[in-house]
Design a protein around this motif. Sequence first.
Motif, PDB file in Angstrom:
ATOM      1  N   GLY A 248       0.783  -1.229   0.000  1.00  0.00           N
ATOM      2  CA  GLY A 248       0.000   0.000   0.000  1.00  0.00           C
ATOM      3  C   GLY A 248       0.809   1.269   0.000  1.00  0.00           C
ATOM      4  O   GLY A 248       0.238   2.367   0.042  1.00  0.00           O
ATOM      5  N   PHE A 249       2.129   1.155  -0.073  1.00  0.00           N
ATOM      6  CA  PHE A 249       2.968   2.343  -0.072  1.00  0.00           C
ATOM      7  C   PHE A 249       3.100   2.908  -1.481  1.00  0.00           C
ATOM      8  O   PHE A 249       3.146   2.173  -2.457  1.00  0.00           O
ATOM      9  CB  PHE A 249       4.346   2.018   0.502  1.00  0.00           C
ATOM     10  CG  PHE A 249       4.324   1.714   1.973  1.00  0.00           C
ATOM     11  CD1 PHE A 249       4.443   2.737   2.910  1.00  0.00           C
ATOM     12  CD2 PHE A 249       4.167   0.418   2.427  1.00  0.00           C
ATOM     13  CE1 PHE A 249       4.411   2.457   4.261  1.00  0.00           C
ATOM     14  CE2 PHE A 249       4.132   0.126   3.778  1.00  0.00           C
ATOM     15  CZ  PHE A 249       4.253   1.155   4.710  1.00  0.00           C
ATOM     16  N   LYS A 250       3.186   4.220  -1.565  1.00  0.00           N
ATOM     17  CA  LYS A 250       3.227   4.901  -2.853  1.00  0.00           C
ATOM     18  C   LYS A 250       4.520   4.597  -3.584  1.00  0.00           C
ATOM     19  O   LYS A 250       5.607   4.784  -3.036  1.00  0.00           O
ATOM     20  CB  LYS A 250       3.089   6.408  -2.642  1.00  0.00           C
ATOM     21  CG  LYS A 250       2.917   7.211  -3.923  1.00  0.00           C
ATOM     22  CD  LYS A 250       2.675   8.682  -3.593  1.00  0.00           C
ATOM     23  CE  LYS A 250       2.478   9.497  -4.857  1.00  0.00           C
ATOM     24  NZ  LYS A 250       2.220  10.935  -4.533  1.00  0.00           N
ATOM     25  N   PRO A 251       4.444   4.141  -4.821  1.00  0.00           N
ATOM     26  CA  PRO A 251       5.670   3.801  -5.562  1.00  0.00           C
ATOM     27  C   PRO A 251       6.363   5.030  -6.126  1.00  0.00           C
ATOM     28  O   PRO A 251       5.757   6.087  -6.314  1.00  0.00           O
ATOM     29  CB  PRO A 251       5.165   2.889  -6.681  1.00  0.00           C
ATOM     30  CG  PRO A 251       3.755   3.349  -6.911  1.00  0.00           C
ATOM     31  CD  PRO A 251       3.233   3.781  -5.564  1.00  0.00           C
ATOM     32  N   ASP A 252       7.657   4.886  -6.388  1.00  0.00           N
ATOM     33  CA  ASP A 252       8.446   5.921  -7.050  1.00  0.00           C
ATOM     34  C   ASP A 252       8.627   5.543  -8.515  1.00  0.00           C
ATOM     35  O   ASP A 252       8.475   4.393  -8.899  1.00  0.00           O
ATOM     36  CB  ASP A 252       9.823   6.057  -6.391  1.00  0.00           C
ATOM     37  CG  ASP A 252       9.709   6.491  -4.941  1.00  0.00           C
ATOM     38  OD1 ASP A 252       8.826   7.310  -4.642  1.00  0.00           O
ATOM     39  OD2 ASP A 252      10.513   5.996  -4.124  1.00  0.00           O
ATOM     40  N   ASP A 260      -1.937   5.028  -9.235  1.00  0.00           N
ATOM     41  CA  ASP A 260      -0.915   4.736  -8.237  1.00  0.00           C
ATOM     42  C   ASP A 260      -0.409   5.993  -7.544  1.00  0.00           C
ATOM     43  O   ASP A 260       0.559   5.945  -6.790  1.00  0.00           O
ATOM     44  CB  ASP A 260       0.266   4.019  -8.888  1.00  0.00           C
ATOM     45  CG  ASP A 260      -0.077   2.585  -9.257  1.00  0.00           C
ATOM     46  OD1 ASP A 260      -0.835   1.958  -8.512  1.00  0.00           O
ATOM     47  OD2 ASP A 260       0.403   2.114 -10.302  1.00  0.00           O
ATOM     48  N   SER A 261      -1.037   7.127  -7.818  1.00  0.00           N
ATOM     49  CA  SER A 261      -0.604   8.386  -7.213  1.00  0.00           C
ATOM     50  C   SER A 261      -1.688   9.016  -6.353  1.00  0.00           C
ATOM     51  O   SER A 261      -1.507  10.124  -5.843  1.00  0.00           O
ATOM     52  CB  SER A 261      -0.197   9.379  -8.320  1.00  0.00           C
ATOM     53  OG  SER A 261       0.823   8.842  -9.126  1.00  0.00           O
ATOM     54  N   THR A 262      -2.812   8.334  -6.204  1.00  0.00           N
ATOM     55  CA  THR A 262      -3.930   8.890  -5.441  1.00  0.00           C
ATOM     56  C   THR A 262      -4.408   7.899  -4.394  1.00  0.00           C
ATOM     57  O   THR A 262      -4.090   6.707  -4.448  1.00  0.00           O
ATOM     58  CB  THR A 262      -5.104   9.242  -6.374  1.00  0.00           C
ATOM     59  OG1 THR A 262      -5.521   8.039  -7.071  1.00  0.00           O
ATOM     60  CG2 THR A 262      -4.707  10.293  -7.398  1.00  0.00           C
ATOM     61  N   GLY A 263      -5.182   8.424  -3.432  1.00  0.00           N
ATOM     62  CA  GLY A 263      -5.801   7.573  -2.425  1.00  0.00           C
ATOM     63  C   GLY A 263      -4.938   7.255  -1.225  1.00  0.00           C
ATOM     64  O   GLY A 263      -5.290   6.389  -0.417  1.00  0.00           O
ATOM     65  N   TYR A 264      -3.823   7.946  -1.078  1.00  0.00           N
ATOM     66  CA  TYR A 264      -2.899   7.651   0.017  1.00  0.00           C
ATOM     67  C   TYR A 264      -3.156   8.579   1.197  1.00  0.00           C
ATOM     68  O   TYR A 264      -3.626   9.711   1.035  1.00  0.00           O
ATOM     69  CB  TYR A 264      -1.448   7.797  -0.447  1.00  0.00           C
ATOM     70  CG  TYR A 264      -1.047   6.791  -1.490  1.00  0.00           C
ATOM     71  CD1 TYR A 264      -0.558   5.544  -1.133  1.00  0.00           C
ATOM     72  CD2 TYR A 264      -1.184   7.081  -2.850  1.00  0.00           C
ATOM     73  CE1 TYR A 264      -0.196   4.611  -2.092  1.00  0.00           C
ATOM     74  CE2 TYR A 264      -0.829   6.152  -3.817  1.00  0.00           C
ATOM     75  CZ  TYR A 264      -0.334   4.921  -3.431  1.00  0.00           C
ATOM     76  OH  TYR A 264       0.005   4.000  -4.381  1.00  0.00           O
ATOM     77  N   ASP A 265      -2.833   8.095   2.396  1.00  0.00           N
ATOM     78  CA  ASP A 265      -2.954   8.951   3.572  1.00  0.00           C
ATOM     79  C   ASP A 265      -1.735   9.863   3.676  1.00  0.00           C
ATOM     80  O   ASP A 265      -0.903   9.915   2.774  1.00  0.00           O
ATOM     81  CB  ASP A 265      -3.121   8.104   4.844  1.00  0.00           C
ATOM     82  CG  ASP A 265      -1.944   7.178   5.121  1.00  0.00           C
ATOM     83  OD1 ASP A 265      -0.840   7.436   4.579  1.00  0.00           O
ATOM     84  OD2 ASP A 265      -2.118   6.195   5.859  1.00  0.00           O
ATOM     85  N   ASP A 266      -1.626  10.571   4.796  1.00  0.00           N
ATOM     86  CA  ASP A 266      -0.529  11.520   4.957  1.00  0.00           C
ATOM     87  C   ASP A 266       0.830  10.850   4.978  1.00  0.00           C
ATOM     88  O   ASP A 266       1.864  11.506   4.807  1.00  0.00           O
ATOM     89  CB  ASP A 266      -0.719  12.317   6.257  1.00  0.00           C
ATOM     90  CG  ASP A 266      -1.951  13.218   6.199  1.00  0.00           C
ATOM     91  OD1 ASP A 266      -2.408  13.507   5.077  1.00  0.00           O
ATOM     92  OD2 ASP A 266      -2.441  13.626   7.266  1.00  0.00           O
ATOM     93  N   PHE A 267       0.852   9.559   5.204  1.00  0.00           N
ATOM     94  CA  PHE A 267       2.110   8.823   5.244  1.00  0.00           C
ATOM     95  C   PHE A 267       2.334   8.017   3.965  1.00  0.00           C
ATOM     96  O   PHE A 267       3.134   7.080   3.947  1.00  0.00           O
ATOM     97  CB  PHE A 267       2.140   7.911   6.475  1.00  0.00           C
ATOM     98  CG  PHE A 267       1.963   8.666   7.755  1.00  0.00           C
ATOM     99  CD1 PHE A 267       3.040   9.312   8.344  1.00  0.00           C
ATOM    100  CD2 PHE A 267       0.716   8.759   8.350  1.00  0.00           C
ATOM    101  CE1 PHE A 267       2.877  10.027   9.530  1.00  0.00           C
ATOM    102  CE2 PHE A 267       0.547   9.481   9.528  1.00  0.00           C
ATOM    103  CZ  PHE A 267       1.628  10.119  10.128  1.00  0.00           C
ATOM    104  N   GLU A 268       1.580   8.378   2.913  1.00  0.00           N
ATOM    105  CA  GLU A 268       1.705   7.769   1.588  1.00  0.00           C
ATOM    106  C   GLU A 268       1.472   6.269   1.634  1.00  0.00           C
ATOM    107  O   GLU A 268       2.214   5.480   1.050  1.00  0.00           O
ATOM    108  CB  GLU A 268       3.074   8.076   0.971  1.00  0.00           C
ATOM    109  CG  GLU A 268       3.285   9.557   0.693  1.00  0.00           C
ATOM    110  CD  GLU A 268       4.522   9.846  -0.132  1.00  0.00           C
ATOM    111  OE1 GLU A 268       5.474   9.045  -0.068  1.00  0.00           O
ATOM    112  OE2 GLU A 268       4.526  10.860  -0.844  1.00  0.00           O
ATOM    113  N   LYS A 269       0.403   5.883   2.335  1.00  0.00           N
ATOM    114  CA  LYS A 269       0.022   4.472   2.406  1.00  0.00           C
ATOM    115  C   LYS A 269      -1.478   4.341   2.278  1.00  0.00           C
ATOM    116  O   LYS A 269      -2.237   5.208   2.701  1.00  0.00           O
ATOM    117  CB  LYS A 269       0.490   3.830   3.717  1.00  0.00           C
ATOM    118  CG  LYS A 269       0.337   2.297   3.729  1.00  0.00           C
ATOM    119  CD  LYS A 269       0.789   1.689   5.017  1.00  0.00           C
ATOM    120  CE  LYS A 269       0.814   0.146   4.948  1.00  0.00           C
ATOM    121  NZ  LYS A 269      -0.427  -0.469   4.507  1.00  0.00           N
ATOM    122  N   LYS A 270      -1.898   3.232   1.654  1.00  0.00           N
ATOM    123  CA  LYS A 270      -3.304   2.878   1.588  1.00  0.00           C
ATOM    124  C   LYS A 270      -3.448   1.396   1.844  1.00  0.00           C
ATOM    125  O   LYS A 270      -2.477   0.721   2.226  1.00  0.00           O
ATOM    126  CB  LYS A 270      -3.898   3.277   0.236  1.00  0.00           C
ATOM    127  CG  LYS A 270      -3.223   2.673  -0.984  1.00  0.00           C
ATOM    128  CD  LYS A 270      -3.844   3.239  -2.263  1.00  0.00           C
ATOM    129  CE  LYS A 270      -3.157   2.697  -3.511  1.00  0.00           C
ATOM    130  NZ  LYS A 270      -3.734   3.270  -4.754  1.00  0.00           N
TER     131      LYS A 270
END
Length: 717
Positions: A248-252, A260-270
């Motif tokens: 669930g962590f945002k990829p680089d 893959d760049s949306t829907g994440y919390d403040d810690f870049e996880k979903k």
Amino acid sequence: MSQDKDPLEKFYLQFQKFVQNNPNVISAARAASQIPESAKAIVILSPYSLQHIFPREWVSKSYKKTIVERPERLLAASMGIAAAITMYPALFTLKSSHNRLGSLHAPHVIKVHGSKWPNEVIRLCHEADSKLREGKLEVPESWNAGDIYLNSDTIMALKGSIGAIETGVDSIFNGPSPEHICNRAFVAIRPPGHHCHVGMPSGFCLLNNANITIEYAANTYGVTHVVVLDFDLHHGDGTQDICWKRAGFKPDGNYIDEADSTGYDDFEKKMADFPKVGYFSMHDINSFPTESGYATRENIKNASTCIMNSHDLNIWNVHLSKWSTEEDFLKLYRSKYRTLFAKADEFFKAAKLEMASMGKPYKGLVLISSGFDASEFEQVSMQRHSVNVPTTFYTMFTKDALKLAQMHCHGKVISIMEGGYSDKAITSGVFAHLIGLQNQDWIKEWGSEQVVKEIVRGCKPTWKPYKTKRNDDVIRVWAEEVIRLGRSMIPEFDDVIFKEKLKLEKAKHSTFDGQTISQRVTRSIAAARETGVSMNDRIIKNELNVERVPVKQLINHKAQQHKVPFVEQDLSSEDEEDNDYVYDEELNKTFNRTVEDITIDDISRHLETLEIIQDEEENENENERMVSQNPSSSSSSRSRTTGNGQRHLQSNGMYKIPSSTTTQHLRHSRNSRTIPTANTYQHANNNTSIATYDDSDVSMISHISTKKHTTRSGGRW
């Protein structure tokens, strides 16, 4: 090749000759009809993978040798496959994926890489040929041109690799028919994949083959949990990075989709995705992508990550250590490297509990990222830090992977070829790996320097049999049988590899204004020296006026500037004299005995061991269900134990092969080494003891409950 023509026809004919020429294997070959297809390991060949060819024709021969990821790698793999088949002709099923092209836009590719990255690869491949004709590099400046190359046919190679992966997964879950489902598969493909990130290529890798395999198995057959066991010399940073995405962590990356760049919390996880994947790797911490002098702090941290059942992550990395003797290595293996299996066992056990708590079905799979560049036979220039593994490792590790799969995945194991760049490393590694994939014993004579050297003669494009051989030179006679089998496996070898020598000869004599390219380059360099103008300045100003030469010189200049360590190495099998050959009578006698000693009884017993574990587990589950319904009926389906302690199940369809032959080679260890059978590993972080298991134990035991670019070849760009 015509789609109607069987691409393995030439191999089948050659195999018939092999059996006729070797009476000692006739009984084993005939036993193939007595061993069910489900008991055999399937080997998937990928002819389309040959189409990914280094396209910069203008480079010098010495520079071309620095491009170690080449079609010849599949020929070396075929030699290893053929060697395993000659030892156990009844235990392997060969299949070609010539009629199956996957899609770079398939759901199992998009789930891993999104759509932007596959689209970018396709675009670059389509533009490659025109750029090359103009004397331009076909890859972006941000890529390492020494590691990665493209041509228009690379698309075909990638589609073929995807098709081969799909074929391998289908074979172990579906098969041609229910009675032809194999539990174990090896897929020989290239280019490798474990360095490829979500949206960024690296280290020869353009698609992450392991994760594409996982997604296909999940989408098609409902696999929920997968263990990836990676024994490549290099850390599979791409495969591990995709595990973070699954968690669930945002990829680089430069080519990440909007999804893959949306829907994440403040810690870049979903929320984490299914299937859940645990990544367990052993590698050299000082090699790519963590090479001293080139590694970033982030890469070193990534290659050293150890985390279990936390934040939706299961990752465990073990670093290779130096060893002096094989006894030293075996102690290392038991005390350190086997930790990976204890952790993988922990992952599967937690997965079963998790799925049970959610009321959902669990379905597991073991995937091996099989890179052979850690082999003792790999080139020193690839193993610049003096850590490697003996050939016997590939059998030991694979047999342990089978045990893990029997405990948690109904025996389902798929192996995907990754690295390995010298003929000797690939051939011997694949040979030993396949022996382990069928739970058989590796014999050290099979991996001796002389034996491996004889087999890899077949990797020469212009290979010819010896004109004369000693009648008692068993090794050379056997090796030539292996070579003929290996060279007959993929018909496209004829066009891509065996005729390459002729193409090179023609290129040497091609002229430009009456001069060969090499002559013109030599004269231009001399002219540059006379005028005092640096070669690099002349290149940049394009003063050579030879369309393709400037790019070549620029690449070579960069390679020397950044000290790329492959420039002078020779990884191809060049013609060599036979003057250094010394007939070893004792080795030939011993080698011959190892072949004759393989009996049908022993083969069957090893295969039964795999089935017994699975069937006992299934029977125990069935017993529990029956006991809960009718306690008095449980004994009827229990297994019985014979006087010698070996279990036989009354209710299953065991495939004990009838034979009057005797069993010898497993009663007496031919490696005659005594190693402690129990060890504990003290983990540096928590000082917790992890009990490991010995070779006779079928169970895994765990007491724990719980960006900068670098180049694989060692340079920067």
